[in-house]
Each structure stands twice: as C-alpha cells, then as structure tokens.
Design an enzyme around this catalytic site. Sequence first.
Site, PDB file in Angstrom:
ATOM      1  N   LYS A  49      -4.223  20.163 -33.166  1.00  0.00           N
ATOM      2  CA  LYS A  49      -5.461  20.164 -33.952  1.00  0.00           C
ATOM      3  C   LYS A  49      -5.138  20.086 -35.441  1.00  0.00           C
ATOM      4  CE  LYS A  49      -9.621  20.531 -35.384  1.00  0.00           C
ATOM      5  NZ  LYS A  49     -10.421  19.277 -35.391  1.00  0.00           N
ATOM      6  N   ASN A  73     -18.644  13.480 -33.110  1.00  0.00           N
ATOM      7  CA  ASN A  73     -18.305  14.866 -33.439  1.00  0.00           C
ATOM      8  C   ASN A  73     -18.278  15.056 -34.943  1.00  0.00           C
ATOM      9  OD1 ASN A  73     -15.526  15.947 -34.591  1.00  0.00           O
ATOM     10  ND2 ASN A  73     -15.111  13.963 -33.617  1.00  0.00           N
ATOM     11  N   ASN A 103      -0.536  17.683 -37.181  1.00  0.00           N
ATOM     12  CA  ASN A 103      -1.524  16.859 -37.893  1.00  0.00           C
ATOM     13  C   ASN A 103      -2.056  17.669 -39.070  1.00  0.00           C
ATOM     14  OD1 ASN A 103      -4.566  16.195 -38.279  1.00  0.00           O
ATOM     15  ND2 ASN A 103      -3.845  14.432 -37.130  1.00  0.00           N
ATOM     16  N   ASN A 130      -3.222  13.172 -41.844  1.00  0.00           N
ATOM     17  CA  ASN A 130      -4.592  12.694 -41.616  1.00  0.00           C
ATOM     18  C   ASN A 130      -5.245  12.391 -42.959  1.00  0.00           C
ATOM     19  OD1 ASN A 130      -7.188  12.206 -40.782  1.00  0.00           O
ATOM     20  ND2 ASN A 130      -7.578  14.266 -40.003  1.00  0.00           N
ATOM     21  N   CYS A 133     -10.253  11.859 -41.891  1.00  0.00           N
ATOM     22  CA  CYS A 133     -11.281  12.664 -41.227  1.00  0.00           C
ATOM     23  C   CYS A 133     -12.642  12.386 -41.849  1.00  0.00           C
ATOM     24  CB  CYS A 133     -10.981  14.157 -41.330  1.00  0.00           C
ATOM     25  SG  CYS A 133     -12.234  15.121 -40.444  1.00  0.00           S
ATOM     26  N   LYS A 169      -2.174   8.650 -40.548  1.00  0.00           N
ATOM     27  CA  LYS A 169      -3.280   8.291 -39.654  1.00  0.00           C
ATOM     28  C   LYS A 169      -4.383   7.584 -40.425  1.00  0.00           C
ATOM     29  CE  LYS A 169      -6.126  10.129 -35.951  1.00  0.00           C
ATOM     30  NZ  LYS A 169      -6.274  11.253 -35.027  1.00  0.00           N
ATOM     31  N   GLY A 221     -14.079   7.767 -27.989  1.00  0.00           N
ATOM     32  CA  GLY A 221     -14.294   7.528 -26.564  1.00  0.00           C
ATOM     33  C   GLY A 221     -14.259   6.047 -26.237  1.00  0.00           C
ATOM     34  N   GLY A 248     -10.343   5.489 -27.587  1.00  0.00           N
ATOM     35  CA  GLY A 248     -11.002   5.054 -26.363  1.00  0.00           C
ATOM     36  C   GLY A 248     -10.138   4.902 -25.137  1.00  0.00           C
TER      37      GLY A 248
HETATM   38  C1  LIG Z   1     -13.665  16.683 -31.188  1.00  0.00           C
HETATM   39  C2  LIG Z   1     -12.681  15.860 -31.950  1.00  0.00           C
HETATM   40  C3  LIG Z   1     -11.893  16.446 -32.930  1.00  0.00           C
HETATM   41  C4  LIG Z   1     -10.966  15.704 -33.648  1.00  0.00           C
HETATM   42  N1  LIG Z   1     -10.187  16.308 -34.588  1.00  0.00           N
HETATM   43  C5  LIG Z   1      -9.229  15.581 -35.250  1.00  0.00           C
HETATM   44  C6  LIG Z   1      -8.350  16.233 -36.183  1.00  0.00           C
HETATM   45  O1  LIG Z   1      -8.384  17.437 -36.378  1.00  0.00           O
HETATM   46  N2  LIG Z   1      -7.451  15.457 -36.833  1.00  0.00           N
HETATM   47  C7  LIG Z   1      -7.345  14.093 -36.603  1.00  0.00           C
HETATM   48  O2  LIG Z   1      -6.503  13.424 -37.215  1.00  0.00           O
HETATM   49  N3  LIG Z   1      -8.153  13.478 -35.709  1.00  0.00           N
HETATM   50  C8  LIG Z   1      -9.077  14.185 -35.030  1.00  0.00           C
HETATM   51  N4  LIG Z   1      -9.884  13.566 -34.100  1.00  0.00           N
HETATM   52  C9  LIG Z   1      -9.722  12.109 -33.854  1.00  0.00           C
HETATM   53  C10 LIG Z   1      -8.831  11.830 -32.630  1.00  0.00           C
HETATM   54  O3  LIG Z   1      -7.539  12.356 -32.795  1.00  0.00           O
HETATM   55  C11 LIG Z   1      -8.754  10.313 -32.337  1.00  0.00           C
HETATM   56  O4  LIG Z   1      -8.207   9.656 -33.452  1.00  0.00           O
HETATM   57  C12 LIG Z   1     -10.114   9.690 -32.044  1.00  0.00           C
HETATM   58  O5  LIG Z   1     -10.939  10.585 -31.335  1.00  0.00           O
HETATM   59  C13 LIG Z   1     -10.001   8.379 -31.242  1.00  0.00           C
HETATM   60  O6  LIG Z   1      -9.399   8.583 -29.973  1.00  0.00           O
HETATM   61  P1  LIG Z   1     -10.251   8.841 -28.614  1.00  0.00           P
HETATM   62  O7  LIG Z   1     -11.331   7.806 -28.553  1.00  0.00           O
HETATM   63  O8  LIG Z   1      -9.256   8.731 -27.505  1.00  0.00           O
HETATM   64  O9  LIG Z   1     -10.815  10.219 -28.725  1.00  0.00           O
HETATM   65  C14 LIG Z   1     -10.822  14.304 -33.374  1.00  0.00           C
HETATM   66  C15 LIG Z   1     -11.608  13.713 -32.371  1.00  0.00           C
HETATM   67  C16 LIG Z   1     -12.532  14.472 -31.646  1.00  0.00           C
HETATM   68  C17 LIG Z   1     -13.331  13.802 -30.574  1.00  0.00           C
END
Ligand SMILES: Cc1cc2nc3c(=O)[nH]c(=O)nc-3n(C[C@H](O)[C@H](O)[C@H](O)COP(=O)(O)O)c2cc1C
Length: 308
Positions: A49, A73, A103, A130, A133, A169, A221, A248
């Site tokens: 996280k 989110n 991260n 990161n 965000c 990132k 997603g 995704g």
């Molecule tokens: C609930 C949630 C919390 C996230 N928190 C972070 C975070 O703390 N730091 C970060 O770099 N990305 C964060 N992300 C982004 C994910 O790491 C990822 O880059 C993004 O969701 C795309 O991948 P996915 O479609 O497989 O979820 C978060 C995503 C979600 C859904």
Amino acid sequence: MPEQTVDLSVSLAGVALKNPVVVASGTFGFGREYSQFYDLSALGGICVKGLTLHPRAGNPPPRIAETPRGILNSVGLQNPGVEAFVAEELPFLRQYDVKVIANISGNTPEEYGIMCETLAAAGVDMIEVNISCPNVKAGGMAYGTKPELAAEVTETAKRHAGDVPVMVKLSPNVTDITEIARAVAGAGADALSLINTIRGMRIDVKTHRPVLHMNTGGLSGPAVLPVAVRMVWEVANAVDLPILGMGGVSCGEDAAQLMLAGASAVAVGTAIFADVYAPLHVRDQLRDLAAAQGLTAVSQFTGAVRAW
Ligand SMILES: Cc1cc2nc3c(=O)[nH]c(=O)nc-3n(C[C@H](O)[C@H](O)[C@H](O)COP(=O)(O)O)c2cc1C
C-alpha cells in the site's frame, strides 16, 4: 502433446522475480489478510500500500464505487506511515520468499528522498515512486503530469535510494505518456510501472450527488485494460527501461497482452477484490498460454507484439 516446462522467472531492473505476477499497490494492503488464503511466496512480488512520510487516515467515505467492469476509488493513501511500515509490516513480509516493492508518495521531492533513504536502509527489494495518485491534493498526480517535476522527483529518489532500484509509476491522466516516460528515464529511473487509475466520476441521479465523497476518483479493473495495453506499448517504444504493466488484468491472456506490448512483469490489482486467488490464476494461465504456444519462458512474450 508432451508436458512442456515453461520458465516463469523474469527480471525487473535486476530484481529476480520467480514469476512475473506482482500484486498492485493499494489492493493487497501489506499482505496480512491475504496470507490467510495462500502462501505469499507464490507471488512474484508485492507492491505494498502507498506509503507516506507520516501516517494518513485517507479520504472520508464513500470512497469506493462500482462501475461497469471496474471500480472508482478515492481512498487517498490511507497508511500507517513509512516508519511503522519498516517496524511492523516489513518484518512480517520478510517471512516469505517474495520480493517486496515499497510504493511511496510525497508532498515534496524532499519527502520522497527521506522515504527512499529509510526504505533502502530497511532493505526493501525495490522502490515504486508513485507520482500518479489522483486522489490526493498535494503531490501525487501533480508530479506525474509535468515532465520537469517528474524528473525532479525521480532524481531525488535515485540520489537517496542507494543500490535499491527505483521504479516510477506513471499516470494515465496525461495527453502523451511518452513525454513523462522520457523525462523520468532521463532522470535515471531503473524501471517504470503503469498505469495508475484513470480519473472518473459517477453521479447518483436520485440525490444528484456524486457517489464518492471526493466527487471524483480513479477508475481501475477490466474496463481499463485496453488503455493500459496501449500505454505500455507506447512507453515500451519510447524508452529503453523495463516495465511493470498493470491495469485491468484478471486472467492470463490479459497479462500476456501487457507483456506482448512490452511489459517484463505484470501487476494484478482490482481483480483481487473479486477473487483473492486472481494473481495465482493469472500466473498459471500465463504459463499454460506460453506452453500452448510452444514457448520455453514467459519472458518470451515481452515486446513480442507483431504490430501492423
Ligand atoms: C483501492 C485502490 C487503492 C490503490 N492505492 C494505490 C496506492 O496506494 N498507490 C499506488 O501507486 N496505486 C494505487 N492504486 C492503483 C493500483 O495499484 C493500479 O495501478 C490500478 O488499480 C490499475 O490496476 P488494476 O486495474 O489491476 O487495479 C490503487 C488502486 C485501488 C483500486
């Protein structure tokens, strides 16, 4: 057909992953809850996280909403802070044979530097910076949408990370992601990860109120996969850095698309909320797909797209 063995191992900026499937930051906490379901050593790596210099409570709820084939989110980097991570969470993760990727998000380049120093001293395997965000006011995405700022944060992180590889990132919320990728590569990044979430919004038509308390959030997603594949492909053609592809992924074919586009490894995020075993299924399906195509290593997918 005779059983064929497929080498699952990959290298990400010199970090040896036993398989190319990592879990995405913010979707796996620090692994504690998931360790009740399976041995975390089955994963290639864990992006923890997002950490900040000081603890953060995150944004007020509601901060998660469903969308067609995805979620929005606005969690806002809720975390215990980098010191608590090093003291309490890292020792837990070190019980497992899995690469730990920290991260981090900062309000200033200096904060990124301090966190890199702390994490390098604590011995994490990799630092994911990161700069993308969409759910925090200060820092966050502001750094990821301006090439000069992205370069400044990267340089500062590199200066303080010692021998620990720095992966930056990238945000998809830009017109030309290659511009940021080039700036970050020029500033010395060892790897890139992409994509973070795409800014979005939902409105409740009964109350006329946005569904999320922050009004907007980040979309992730299956709905975002084609955007992620396109961006990984563009970045892979623009810079000579290893890429952790995400956005995704929920099955082996999704992972293969990101690898064909140029990713060396992939991260699974939102899919974990629907199925805690998703990363393991992705790993096995990717192996089976490689075997069915007569490949001897999953790394042979990387960059192998036959673009028109
Ligand atoms: C609930 C949630 C919390 C996230 N928190 C972070 C975070 O703390 N730091 C970060 O770099 N990305 C964060 N992300 C982004 C994910 O790491 C990822 O880059 C993004 O969701 C795309 O991948 P996915 O479609 O497989 O979820 C978060 C995503 C979600 C859904």
